[in-house]
Design a protein around this motif. Structure first.
Motif, PDB file in Angstrom:
ATOM      1  N   SER A  92      -9.096  -4.995   0.532  1.00  0.00           N
ATOM      2  CA  SER A  92      -9.262  -4.351   1.837  1.00  0.00           C
ATOM      3  C   SER A  92      -8.982  -2.860   1.767  1.00  0.00           C
ATOM      4  CB  SER A  92      -8.323  -5.010   2.870  1.00  0.00           C
ATOM      5  OG  SER A  92      -8.323  -4.284   4.074  1.00  0.00           O
ATOM      6  N   TYR A 129      -1.152   3.536   5.532  1.00  0.00           N
ATOM      7  CA  TYR A 129      -0.173   4.604   5.729  1.00  0.00           C
ATOM      8  C   TYR A 129      -0.801   5.997   5.676  1.00  0.00           C
ATOM      9  CZ  TYR A 129       3.167   0.863   4.854  1.00  0.00           C
ATOM     10  OH  TYR A 129       3.877  -0.315   4.917  1.00  0.00           O
ATOM     11  N   GLU A 130      -2.108   6.061   5.573  1.00  0.00           N
ATOM     12  CA  GLU A 130      -2.749   7.357   5.382  1.00  0.00           C
ATOM     13  C   GLU A 130      -2.989   8.097   6.681  1.00  0.00           C
ATOM     14  OE1 GLU A 130      -6.258   6.847   3.084  1.00  0.00           O
ATOM     15  OE2 GLU A 130      -5.201   6.005   1.357  1.00  0.00           O
ATOM     16  N   ALA A 189       2.180   1.557  -3.609  1.00  0.00           N
ATOM     17  CA  ALA A 189       1.065   1.811  -4.527  1.00  0.00           C
ATOM     18  C   ALA A 189       0.631   3.273  -4.445  1.00  0.00           C
ATOM     19  CB  ALA A 189      -0.105   0.893  -4.202  1.00  0.00           C
ATOM     20  N   ALA A 190       0.629   3.824  -3.240  1.00  0.00           N
ATOM     21  CA  ALA A 190       0.200   5.209  -3.061  1.00  0.00           C
ATOM     22  C   ALA A 190       1.253   6.183  -3.590  1.00  0.00           C
ATOM     23  CB  ALA A 190      -0.075   5.484  -1.588  1.00  0.00           C
ATOM     24  N   GLN A 192      -4.410  -8.336  -0.965  1.00  0.00           N
ATOM     25  CA  GLN A 192      -5.003  -7.665   0.192  1.00  0.00           C
ATOM     26  C   GLN A 192      -5.329  -6.218  -0.128  1.00  0.00           C
ATOM     27  OE1 GLN A 192      -2.611  -8.127   3.713  1.00  0.00           O
ATOM     28  NE2 GLN A 192      -4.162  -7.272   5.078  1.00  0.00           N
ATOM     29  N   TRP A 193      -4.480  -5.577  -0.920  1.00  0.00           N
ATOM     30  CA  TRP A 193      -4.731  -4.190  -1.310  1.00  0.00           C
ATOM     31  C   TRP A 193      -6.004  -4.078  -2.145  1.00  0.00           C
ATOM     32  CZ3 TRP A 193      -4.962  -1.462  -5.927  1.00  0.00           C
ATOM     33  CH2 TRP A 193      -4.808  -0.079  -5.851  1.00  0.00           C
ATOM     34  N   PHE A 213      -6.528  -1.918   4.516  1.00  0.00           N
ATOM     35  CA  PHE A 213      -5.128  -2.170   4.179  1.00  0.00           C
ATOM     36  C   PHE A 213      -4.596  -1.086   3.248  1.00  0.00           C
ATOM     37  CE2 PHE A 213      -1.820  -4.571   1.718  1.00  0.00           C
ATOM     38  CZ  PHE A 213      -0.952  -4.805   2.778  1.00  0.00           C
ATOM     39  N   ARG A 214      -5.412  -0.652   2.296  1.00  0.00           N
ATOM     40  CA  ARG A 214      -4.982   0.412   1.377  1.00  0.00           C
ATOM     41  C   ARG A 214      -4.687   1.700   2.140  1.00  0.00           C
ATOM     42  NH1 ARG A 214      -9.032  -1.875  -1.922  1.00  0.00           N
ATOM     43  NH2 ARG A 214     -10.551  -0.295  -1.274  1.00  0.00           N
ATOM     44  N   ALA A 215      -5.380   1.918   3.250  1.00  0.00           N
ATOM     45  CA  ALA A 215      -5.225   3.154   4.021  1.00  0.00           C
ATOM     46  C   ALA A 215      -4.219   3.013   5.166  1.00  0.00           C
ATOM     47  CB  ALA A 215      -6.581   3.566   4.585  1.00  0.00           C
ATOM     48  N   GLY A 274       0.268  -9.112  -0.686  1.00  0.00           N
ATOM     49  CA  GLY A 274      -0.045  -7.714  -0.408  1.00  0.00           C
ATOM     50  C   GLY A 274      -0.907  -7.090  -1.491  1.00  0.00           C
ATOM     51  N   PRO A 290       0.812  -1.230   0.000  1.00  0.00           N
ATOM     52  CA  PRO A 290       0.000   0.000   0.000  1.00  0.00           C
ATOM     53  C   PRO A 290       0.841   1.274   0.000  1.00  0.00           C
ATOM     54  CG  PRO A 290      -0.127  -1.131   2.130  1.00  0.00           C
ATOM     55  CD  PRO A 290       0.546  -2.066   1.194  1.00  0.00           C
TER      56      PRO A 290
END
Length: 343
Positions: A324, A331-332, A227-228, A320-321, A327-329, A317, A224
């Protein structure tokens, strides 16, 4: 000895580090730098760590529950009195001049946010070939990254307390990738250097499965973040090493071709295996120059397996990304603001 030197607080996050801790504490106490404050933060250990530290005269701060290295480091930073924080993991025995060298690097350029060290190619305690593998592999990848990076080497690094407060603490939600996240945040305003001038011996996992489990989760948890931000960490995780891991996985995936097409089809996985080796040829030359051919074959086999596990972690991962949102968030959510209190 200069009297105007900044106070350095050495912060030792620890969880069940009794095996290495006596060597770690001895090395910290034998640093050539002064003035020095030493704090160990015990993250709810179940072994003899606290007794070992206290018997060595080292103050111990205990967390209420096991929260991970990020929580332990943040706890130590809050209690530190030093103008410079030097974090060293409880399985690292620093070279005598490690703190002095790191302080000199920070003082040489206010644009340097962190000075990170590199572990030696020999393990702190040798009890298995797996430890030898990890020490050589991690040392070579680190030395090959020497210079400016975006990835924080958290096992031993120095940072000004003011810069740590400005950047904010380690994200307490993260257990496997807190140093990657911190490096991205710190690198927005400051340079991060990794140098073999700051070094020491590191302890490593004795069991292969323990090492593979860690690498799997580290790969999974990076998805994640990358990806971000649409970029890998600069320095350690090179494109060539990524292709090496992918080639290893494809070599295994193409092995079944031998069943319908015969031995002639074995050339495909063999070529892919060769590509995997070529992608990190410098590392293999380094190991072969230092160790016997038999160990070299062991090293090649273990690293091939490590490549497969890394690809598996990234694939898990990615799945899961996709599935979920939480999971995507990962690090946000901003980490809480850093605060400091007297030790």
């Amino acid at each position: 000895m200069r009297s105007d030197r900044p106070l350095v607080t050495v912060i030792i996050p620890n969880y069940n580090g009794a095996r290495f801790l006596p060597l770690t504490l001895k090395a910290v106490r034998e640093q050539t730098y002064a003035p020095l404050e030493i704090l160990m933060v015990d993250d709810h250990s179940t072994d003899d760590s606290v007794r070992i530290a206290r018997s060595a005269g080292v103050p111990v701060i205990r967390t209420g529950a096991n929260g991970g290295a990020a929580v332990a480091r943040n706890t130590g930073a809050r209690r530190a009195n030093g103008e410079i924080l030097f974090f060293v993991d409880s399985d690292v025995s620093l070279a005598p001049d490690a703190v002095a060298t790191a302080v000199a690097i920070l003082e040489s350029d206010p644009g340097i946010g962190a000075a990170c060290g590199i572990e030696d190619p020999d393990p702190l305690i040798r009890s298995s070939r797996v430890e030898d593998y990890r020490a050589l592999q991690h040392h070579y990848w680190s030395v090959a990254s020497e210079g400016e990076v975006s990835f924080l080497w958290s096992a031993m690094f120095a940072i000004r307390a003011a810069v740590f407060a400005e950047t904010g603490p380690f994200n307490p939600r993260l257990r496997y990738t807190e140093e990657v996240d911190y490096g991205h945040r710190l690198g927005r305003r400051y340079r991060i250097l990794i140098t073999s001038a700051v070094h020491g011996r590191m302890g490593h996992d004795r069991e292969l499965m323990t090492l593979l489990r860690k690498l799997f989760h580290r790969g999974r948890a990076r998805v994640p973040l990358y990806a971000a931000r649409r970029s890998l960490a600069r320095g350690y995780e090179t494109a060539a090493r990524g292709w090496g891991a992918v080639s290893a996985a494809l070599a295994v995936a193409t092995l079944p071709l031998v069943i319908p097409y015969g031995l002639a089809a074995a050339v495909v996985p063999a070529l892919l295996f060769g590509v995997s080796l070529a992608c990190d040829a410098g590392m293999y030359r380094f190991v072969l120059a230092r160790r016997c051919p038999l160990f070299f074959l062991f090293f090649v086999a273990v690293h091939f397996l490590v490549n497969l596990v890394i690809v598996g972690g990234l694939a898990a991962g990615a799945a899961q990304w996709l599935l979920s949102g939480r999971f995507r968030a990962l690090y946000e959510t901003p980490a809480p603001a850093a605060s400091r209190a007297g030790g």
